[in-house]
Design an enzyme around this catalytic site. Sequence first.
Site, PDB file in Angstrom:
ATOM      1  CB  CYS A  33      -0.940  -0.001   1.201  1.00  0.00           C
ATOM      2  SG  CYS A  33      -0.076   0.070   2.780  1.00  0.00           S
ATOM      3  CB  CYS A 103      -3.259  -1.574   8.738  1.00  0.00           C
ATOM      4  SG  CYS A 103      -4.086  -1.594   7.137  1.00  0.00           S
TER       5      CYS A 103
END
Length: 137
Positions: A33, A103
């Site tokens: 990402c 994350c």
Amino acid sequence: MYSKTVIDRFQNPHNAGALRGANAIGEVGNAACGDIMKIYLKINDNGVIENAKFKTFGCCAAIASTDMACDLIKGKTIDEALKVTNKQVIDLLGELPPHKIHCSILAEESIKAAIEDYYKKKEKEIKKSVKKPIKYV
Ligand code: FES
């Protein structure tokens, strides 16, 4: 959807920003990402984490996870902090959507990177002190 805790941590993080006097800094990124996480630790001479803060170029889940992880490791020894996992962080946050689990891994990895940085600095200090010439009287 995000839990209430995730939203609250994202909107009102307790530990955002750089930490003055930090003696351990860890930076990690997620290639998929492009997000980056930087964590700052202040570790005392007894190996206890006195304070932890973070800066990030990351998403809501990364911010909430790292903020929670910072609270989790404060007051812990280095060994205890190394045992903190993203699973523990997620449990404290309530939950994360499956596509946001990665994350929370940034939080765990940044703590480990900061501790590695701490040991590298300590090793340099020790080598420096050993290299001092011995004075004979
Ligand atoms: Fe990159 Fe969350 S999407 S860390």
